[in-house]
Design a protein around this motif. Structure first.
Motif, PDB file in Angstrom:
ATOM      1  N   ARG A   1       0.831  -1.205   0.000  1.00 35.66           N
ATOM      2  CA  ARG A   1       0.000   0.000   0.000  1.00 35.66           C
ATOM      3  C   ARG A   1       0.866   1.257   0.000  1.00 35.66           C
ATOM      4  NH1 ARG A   1      -5.155  -0.001   1.574  1.00 35.66           N
ATOM      5  NH2 ARG A   1      -5.037   2.063   0.610  1.00 35.66           N
ATOM      6  N   ARG A   2       1.973   1.218   0.758  1.00 32.12           N
ATOM      7  CA  ARG A   2       2.892   2.358   0.778  1.00 32.12           C
ATOM      8  C   ARG A   2       3.520   2.574  -0.595  1.00 32.12           C
ATOM      9  NH1 ARG A   2       5.299   3.088   5.966  1.00 32.12           N
ATOM     10  NH2 ARG A   2       6.945   4.285   4.934  1.00 32.12           N
ATOM     11  N   LEU A   3       3.602   1.493  -1.364  1.00 26.81           N
ATOM     12  CA  LEU A   3       4.127   1.563  -2.720  1.00 26.81           C
ATOM     13  C   LEU A   3       3.034   1.911  -3.732  1.00 26.81           C
ATOM     14  CD1 LEU A   3       6.528  -1.487  -2.479  1.00 26.81           C
ATOM     15  CD2 LEU A   3       7.235   0.852  -3.058  1.00 26.81           C
ATOM     16  N   ARG A   4       1.911   2.382  -3.238  1.00 32.26           N
ATOM     17  CA  ARG A   4       0.798   2.894  -4.044  1.00 32.26           C
ATOM     18  C   ARG A   4       0.003   1.803  -4.764  1.00 32.26           C
ATOM     19  NH1 ARG A   4       2.736   6.477  -1.245  1.00 32.26           N
ATOM     20  NH2 ARG A   4       2.685   8.703  -1.765  1.00 32.26           N
ATOM     21  N   ALA A   5       0.043   0.569  -4.265  1.00 31.40           N
ATOM     22  CA  ALA A   5      -0.797  -0.486  -4.832  1.00 31.40           C
ATOM     23  C   ALA A   5      -2.202  -0.365  -4.264  1.00 31.40           C
ATOM     24  CB  ALA A   5      -0.221  -1.862  -4.519  1.00 31.40           C
ATOM     25  N   ALA A   6      -3.204  -0.510  -5.122  1.00 31.50           N
ATOM     26  CA  ALA A   6      -4.592  -0.410  -4.683  1.00 31.50           C
ATOM     27  C   ALA A   6      -5.015  -1.696  -3.984  1.00 31.50           C
ATOM     28  CB  ALA A   6      -5.502  -0.152  -5.879  1.00 31.50           C
ATOM     29  N   PRO A   7      -5.839  -1.608  -2.935  1.00 33.37           N
ATOM     30  CA  PRO A   7      -6.292  -2.814  -2.239  1.00 33.37           C
ATOM     31  C   PRO A   7      -7.323  -3.581  -3.051  1.00 33.37           C
ATOM     32  CG  PRO A   7      -7.385  -0.890  -1.326  1.00 33.37           C
ATOM     33  CD  PRO A   7      -6.390  -0.381  -2.333  1.00 33.37           C
ATOM     34  N   VAL A   8      -7.372  -4.884  -2.855  1.00 34.48           N
ATOM     35  CA  VAL A   8      -8.401  -5.702  -3.495  1.00 34.48           C
ATOM     36  C   VAL A   8      -9.707  -5.506  -2.733  1.00 34.48           C
ATOM     37  CG1 VAL A   8      -9.168  -8.038  -4.034  1.00 34.48           C
ATOM     38  CG2 VAL A   8      -6.758  -7.421  -4.305  1.00 34.48           C
ATOM     39  N   PRO A   9     -10.780  -5.050  -3.389  1.00 28.76           N
ATOM     40  CA  PRO A   9     -12.072  -4.938  -2.691  1.00 28.76           C
ATOM     41  C   PRO A   9     -12.665  -6.335  -2.516  1.00 28.76           C
ATOM     42  CG  PRO A   9     -12.288  -4.298  -4.992  1.00 28.76           C
ATOM     43  CD  PRO A   9     -10.840  -4.584  -4.773  1.00 28.76           C
ATOM     44  N   ARG A  10     -12.739  -6.804  -1.294  1.00 32.60           N
ATOM     45  CA  ARG A  10     -13.162  -8.184  -1.061  1.00 32.60           C
ATOM     46  C   ARG A  10     -14.122  -8.230   0.117  1.00 32.60           C
ATOM     47  NH1 ARG A  10     -11.658 -12.778   1.799  1.00 32.60           N
ATOM     48  NH2 ARG A  10     -11.888 -14.724   0.612  1.00 32.60           N
ATOM     49  N   HIS A  11     -15.295  -8.821  -0.120  1.00 31.11           N
ATOM     50  CA  HIS A  11     -16.288  -8.960   0.934  1.00 31.11           C
ATOM     51  C   HIS A  11     -16.165 -10.338   1.573  1.00 31.11           C
ATOM     52  CE1 HIS A  11     -20.037  -8.781   3.135  1.00 31.11           C
ATOM     53  NE2 HIS A  11     -20.398  -9.925   2.569  1.00 31.11           N
ATOM     54  N   SER A  12     -16.136 -10.378   2.882  1.00 30.70           N
ATOM     55  CA  SER A  12     -16.117 -11.660   3.595  1.00 30.70           C
ATOM     56  C   SER A  12     -16.998 -11.553   4.828  1.00 30.70           C
ATOM     57  CB  SER A  12     -14.689 -12.042   4.001  1.00 30.70           C
ATOM     58  OG  SER A  12     -14.114 -11.037   4.823  1.00 30.70           O
ATOM     59  N   THR A  13     -17.565 -12.681   5.209  1.00 25.73           N
ATOM     60  CA  THR A  13     -18.427 -12.717   6.380  1.00 25.73           C
ATOM     61  C   THR A  13     -17.592 -12.951   7.640  1.00 25.73           C
ATOM     62  OG1 THR A  13     -18.798 -15.095   6.058  1.00 25.73           O
ATOM     63  CG2 THR A  13     -20.365 -13.569   5.026  1.00 25.73           C
ATOM     64  N   ALA A  14     -18.244 -12.828   8.788  1.00 30.59           N
ATOM     65  CA  ALA A  14     -17.520 -12.894  10.058  1.00 30.59           C
ATOM     66  C   ALA A  14     -16.858 -14.251  10.290  1.00 30.59           C
ATOM     67  CB  ALA A  14     -18.477 -12.574  11.208  1.00 30.59           C
ATOM     68  N   ASP A  15     -17.405 -15.318   9.707  1.00 32.16           N
ATOM     69  CA  ASP A  15     -16.856 -16.651   9.949  1.00 32.16           C
ATOM     70  C   ASP A  15     -15.873 -17.090   8.856  1.00 32.16           C
ATOM     71  OD1 ASP A  15     -18.755 -16.831   7.994  1.00 32.16           O
ATOM     72  OD2 ASP A  15     -19.577 -18.753   8.679  1.00 32.16           O
ATOM     73  N   GLU A  16     -15.438 -16.150   8.016  1.00 34.84           N
ATOM     74  CA  GLU A  16     -14.500 -16.487   6.955  1.00 34.84           C
ATOM     75  C   GLU A  16     -13.114 -15.903   7.251  1.00 34.84           C
ATOM     76  OE1 GLU A  16     -17.637 -16.740   3.201  1.00 34.84           O
ATOM     77  OE2 GLU A  16     -16.310 -15.008   3.423  1.00 34.84           O
ATOM     78  N   ALA A  17     -12.108 -16.580   6.730  1.00 35.14           N
ATOM     79  CA  ALA A  17     -10.742 -16.111   6.919  1.00 35.14           C
ATOM     80  C   ALA A  17     -10.550 -14.768   6.222  1.00 35.14           C
ATOM     81  CB  ALA A  17      -9.756 -17.138   6.368  1.00 35.14           C
ATOM     82  N   VAL A  18      -9.737 -13.927   6.803  1.00 33.21           N
ATOM     83  CA  VAL A  18      -9.424 -12.622   6.224  1.00 33.21           C
ATOM     84  C   VAL A  18      -8.239 -12.791   5.287  1.00 33.21           C
ATOM     85  CG1 VAL A  18      -8.665 -10.269   6.685  1.00 33.21           C
ATOM     86  CG2 VAL A  18     -10.283 -11.395   8.239  1.00 33.21           C
ATOM     87  N   LEU A  19      -8.453 -12.465   4.026  1.00 38.77           N
ATOM     88  CA  LEU A  19      -7.378 -12.491   3.038  1.00 38.77           C
ATOM     89  C   LEU A  19      -7.074 -11.062   2.622  1.00 38.77           C
ATOM     90  CD1 LEU A  19      -8.131 -15.512   0.647  1.00 38.77           C
ATOM     91  CD2 LEU A  19      -6.199 -15.239   2.199  1.00 38.77           C
ATOM     92  N   ARG A  20      -5.817 -10.665   2.780  1.00 36.38           N
ATOM     93  CA  ARG A  20      -5.411  -9.297   2.457  1.00 36.38           C
ATOM     94  C   ARG A  20      -4.696  -9.304   1.118  1.00 36.38           C
ATOM     95  NH1 ARG A  20      -4.020 -10.375   7.813  1.00 36.38           N
ATOM     96  NH2 ARG A  20      -5.070  -9.090   9.389  1.00 36.38           N
ATOM     97  N   GLY A  21      -5.080  -8.373   0.251  1.00 30.41           N
ATOM     98  CA  GLY A  21      -4.458  -8.361  -1.057  1.00 30.41           C
ATOM     99  C   GLY A  21      -4.444  -6.990  -1.704  1.00 30.41           C
ATOM    100  N   VAL A  22      -3.623  -6.875  -2.760  1.00 29.97           N
ATOM    101  CA  VAL A  22      -3.522  -5.653  -3.539  1.00 29.97           C
ATOM    102  C   VAL A  22      -3.577  -6.036  -5.019  1.00 29.97           C
ATOM    103  CG1 VAL A  22      -2.186  -4.407  -1.800  1.00 29.97           C
ATOM    104  CG2 VAL A  22      -0.986  -5.764  -3.540  1.00 29.97           C
ATOM    105  N   ILE A  23      -3.735  -5.035  -5.859  1.00 33.32           N
ATOM    106  CA  ILE A  23      -3.871  -5.269  -7.295  1.00 33.32           C
ATOM    107  C   ILE A  23      -2.564  -4.916  -7.992  1.00 33.32           C
ATOM    108  CG2 ILE A  23      -5.164  -4.684  -9.378  1.00 33.32           C
ATOM    109  CD1 ILE A  23      -7.519  -3.954  -7.568  1.00 33.32           C
ATOM    110  N   ALA A  24      -2.025  -5.882  -8.739  1.00 34.17           N
ATOM    111  CA  ALA A  24      -0.791  -5.670  -9.496  1.00 34.17           C
ATOM    112  C   ALA A  24      -1.083  -4.829 -10.736  1.00 34.17           C
ATOM    113  CB  ALA A  24      -0.188  -7.014  -9.887  1.00 34.17           C
TER     114      ALA A  24
END
Length: 618
Positions: free
Chosen positions: A370-393
């Motif tokens: 993110r500091r390198l100006r990569a945009a975050p992946v817009p991702r919807h997840s419910t409370a019982d799902e694993a959190v996956l963090r990502g950016v767009i190449a």
């Protein structure tokens, strides 16, 4: 560090360039003379716009062919300069770039050049203007930074200093170490450019092939280290002449440009270590995320989920299950995990849409990106799902960061987990060896810098592979241990009769799996109905001539459509599946330390795929 960029680096109007630079996060800009000349904005309006955008106007450039001339020419040059100084006052710019003379110089005398620059400095002083004298690498008499600095010392005027340009220094093979010994008060400006190492005349090299730091072959980290040691603390600006950048999206190019300066600051701070804080220039450091330790998954987006699933099944992959709330499947074998995503995929041919990387700290890796100006992946997840963090190449691939574990938490969201137990005890596929991603022509250098800076992958020398559609430029990026390997391919632009992209000849991407027994796997896949990419008989005749393979091995390769390569370290066996949409799969087996990718076989693969596409189009 104060960041700046020359407007000549970017496409668009001057107003569009200024807006893009401000949005990207630059501190200031250089105004290139031609951008001003063609702008409908007055100098006062440009100055006001810069103020509103919180951009400083750092440099006006270029002022050419001034010194080393006869008295009549000098008088004309001083009149020309005075008009530019008045213009700069209206713009609110206090520094002008003065290039060493390449055209009108007739006097090769440092004393004369210094005296003429002193007279220019006296005129500039009346307007509050500083002169940054730069040695062009093709200057007639002055073409090295040491020579330019010597003339500045002889001029001995407070408004006369030097500009250091990494391209003009490094393209000549000049040693930048002496920069550390220069008086920082006499360094008025610094410009940076990287470039691929080419056997080309310097002027053509400079005008068309400069790239942003980290995208070429120059040691800019070493250059910056010497600059920091000098005590300089002024703007560090990008001056890039590049045909691609000047016809690419202005906002993306500006972001790419700032990313390169953030990467360069971080790498320079790393090299300086604990001594970095001793110097006036304060370098921005990025979150210290390490390189990934392995591939977590590869995701394929497609409307045709059945065809991709059939390929995986033929290779012995196990269907674990479908995601409990989305049309997304998980297939596994050994350490390889493939996600087939049918969500919002109507009309989408099979292609690689996301890659997961195992890292020590997903949160740190995301923050670095993110500091390198990569945009975050817009991702919807419910409370019982694993959190996956990502950016767009830059090419649109989603890049996710996950904990380094053999059993990722997100996998529990697929079915009831019963499928995992059906995986055979002895897997012939052990993991993902590498992923090959096709890059749009305008995003190739941007992608290289992104994967190097965000994922800390190392670059190997680029190669060019001939194909029926033209040369394919390939850049391999990898971790030092080879646990993660990406091949970025810049593919030829194929146009149809109307000048549009020709969909009949798409360049396919692929995922390559590692096998511990490729012959057995190929036989089992063949029995399961797999269609391999056909390999011409001519290839096997050439193989026999090159390597002197025994008839039994050659017969096995031929019967299973296997390809072969060998180097001083070991041997390489691999095969390709048929193409589905814009995707095919590869299986490789590395023997005795072979570390390449079968590059001599790439033209065979490209030609066979071209022929297959041509026949299918008929």
């Amino acid at each position: 560090m104060r960041t700046s960029i020359a407007t000549v680096c970017l496409s668009g109007t001057l107003e569009e360039k200024m807006l893009a630079c401000a949005r990207a996060g630059f501190d200031g800009i250089e105004i290139f003379e031609q951008d001003l000349m063609v702008s409908p904005m007055s100098p006062q309006e440009i100055r006001a716009l810069a103020d509103r955008l919180h951009l400083t106007l750092d440099l006006y450039q270029p002022f050419r062919d001034f010194e080393g001339v006869d008295e009549d020419t000098l008088a004309a040059n001083l009149r020309r300069a005075e008009a530019k100084f008045e213009l700069m006052n209206r713009l609110g710019i206090d520094t002008m770039l003065v290039c060493s003379n390449v055209g009108t110089a007739t006097i090769d005398d440092d004393e004369v050049a210094a005296a003429q620059l002193r007279r220019l400095g006296e005129t500039a002083q009346r307007f509050g203007i500083k002169l940054a004298y730069e040695a062009l690498a093709w200057g007639r008499y002055v073409n090295t930074y040491r020579h330019a600095y010597r003339i500045v010392e002889l001029a001995d005027h407070p408004m006369v200093g030097t500009c250091l340009d990494s391209f003009h220094i490094l393209s000549r093979g000049d040693d930048p170490a002496a920069i550390a010994d220069l008086d920082p008060a006499r360094i008025f400006f610094v410009q940076l450019a990287d470039a691929p190492v080419l056997a080309l005349d310097i002027l053509s090299w400079s005008r068309h092939y400069r790239v942003f730091p980290g995208q070429g072959g120059f040691d800019l980290v070493g250059f910056m280290t010497h600059l920091v040691h000098s005590g300089y603390d002024g703007p560090v600006s990008l001056e890039i002449f590049n045909d691609t950048f000047r016809q690419s999206n202005v906002q993306r190019t500006a972001v790419d440009a700032l990313r390169s300066l953030l990467w360069l600051q971080d790498r320079t701070a790393e090299r300086l270590g604990d001594t970095a804080g001793r110097y006036p220039m304060k370098l921005a450091s990025l979150p210290p995320a390490g390189a990934p330790s392995g591939m977590d998954f590869a995701e394929i987006l497609t409307e045709d989920c059945e065809s991709v699933a059939a390929l995986l099944a033929q290779l012995g992959f196990t269907f674990v299950g479908q995601h409990r709330r989305k049309p997304v499947q998980l297939w596994t074998q050994g350490g390889a995990r493939i996600i087939i995503n049918g969500q919002r995929a109507t009309g989408t041919p099979a292609s690689i849409s996301a890659l997961g990387f195992q890292v020590a700290s997903p949160a740190t890796s995301v923050e670095r990106s993110r500091r390198l100006r990569a945009a975050p992946v817009p991702r919807h997840s419910t409370a019982d799902e694993a959190v996956l963090r990502g950016v767009i190449a830059p090419d649109g691939t989603e890049v996710f960061f996950a904990d380094a574990t053999a059993d990722p938490a997100w996998a529990a969201e697929f079915g009831d987990g019963a499928g995992a137990g059906r995986e055979p005890a002895s897997c012939l596929v052990t993991g993902i060896d590498h992923v090959n991603l096709a890059q749009p022509w305008q995003a190739f250098d941007e992608a290289v810098l992104f994967y190097e800076s965000a994922l800390r992958l190392s670059t190997s020398p680029a190669t060019e592979v001939p194909s029926p559609l033209g040369l394919v430029r390939s850049q391999v990026m990898r971790t030092d241990d080879g646990a993660v390997r990406l091949a970025l391919n810049l593919v030829p632009q194929v146009l149809d009769a109307n000048g549009h992209g020709d969909a009949r000849h798409p360049y396919a991407e692929h995922v390559a799996f590692t096998s511990n027994d490729i012959v057995t796997l190929a036989r089992q896949a063949l029995e399961a109905g797999m269609e391999f990419l056909p390999i011409p008989e001519n290839y096997y005749e050439d193989l026999a001539a090159r390597f002197g393979l025994d008839e039994d091995l050659l017969g096995t390769l031929r019967s299973l459509q296997l390809l072969y390569d060998r180097d001083g370290n070991g041997a390489f066996l691999h095969f390709y599946t048929r193409t589905v949409g814009r995707l095919f799969l590869e299986v490789v087996q590395r023997l005795d330390g072979y570390d390449g990718y079968g590059a001599p076989n790439a033209p065979v693969r490209l030609a066979s795929q071209f022929e297959h596409n041509r026949l299918r189009a008929r």
